[in-house]
Design a protein around this motif. Structure first.
Motif, PDB file in Angstrom:
ATOM      1  N   CYS A 130      -0.945  -9.310   2.540  1.00 51.30           N
ATOM      2  CA  CYS A 130      -0.630  -7.890   2.622  1.00 51.30           C
ATOM      3  C   CYS A 130      -0.310  -7.530   4.073  1.00 51.30           C
TER       4      CYS A 130
ATOM      5  N   ASN B 271      -0.657  -4.862   5.582  1.00 51.92           N
ATOM      6  CA  ASN B 271      -1.647  -3.991   6.211  1.00 51.92           C
ATOM      7  C   ASN B 271      -2.628  -4.855   6.989  1.00 51.92           C
TER       8      ASN B 271
ATOM      9  N   TYR C 154       3.081  -5.035   0.545  1.00 49.61           N
ATOM     10  CA  TYR C 154       1.697  -4.547   0.547  1.00 49.61           C
ATOM     11  C   TYR C 154       1.078  -4.822  -0.809  1.00 49.61           C
TER      12      TYR C 154
ATOM     13  N   CYS D 221      -3.107  -1.248  -1.363  1.00 49.31           N
ATOM     14  CA  CYS D 221      -2.481  -0.525  -0.255  1.00 49.31           C
ATOM     15  C   CYS D 221      -1.309   0.309  -0.753  1.00 49.31           C
ATOM     16  N   ARG D 222      -0.594  -0.219  -1.765  1.00 46.36           N
ATOM     17  CA  ARG D 222       0.551   0.530  -2.275  1.00 46.36           C
ATOM     18  C   ARG D 222       0.103   1.831  -2.915  1.00 46.36           C
TER      19      ARG D 222
END
Ligand SMILES: [Zn+2]
Length: 67
Positions: A6, A8, A23, A27-28
């Motif tokens: 990911c 992030n 992501y 996170c999405r």
């Protein structure tokens, strides 16, 4: 073949193979919620500013006290 993570930096969960997003699902959905909130806030500002602008415009144009 490398394991995708990911994007992030705080998250870096491994993404499933063939996953088309940068992501992870977590996170999405978090980003989507943030965008929703930001969108609502922006919309509120536009409505507020727009309403004020309309009020100012009508006060200027439709003035019953014109002499
Ligand atoms: Zn993530």
């Amino acid at each position: 073949m490398s394991q995708k993570l990911c994007k992030n930096k705080k998250c870096q969960r491994p993404l499933p193979e063939g996953y088309k997003y940068k992501y992870c699902e977590h996170c999405r959905s978090e980003r989507a919620q943030q965008i929703k909130r930001a969108g609502k806030a922006a919309l509120g500002v536009v409505v507020m500013v727009g309403g004020t602008a309309v009020t100012v415009l009508t006060k200027g144009k439709i003035n019953p006290n014109k002499k």
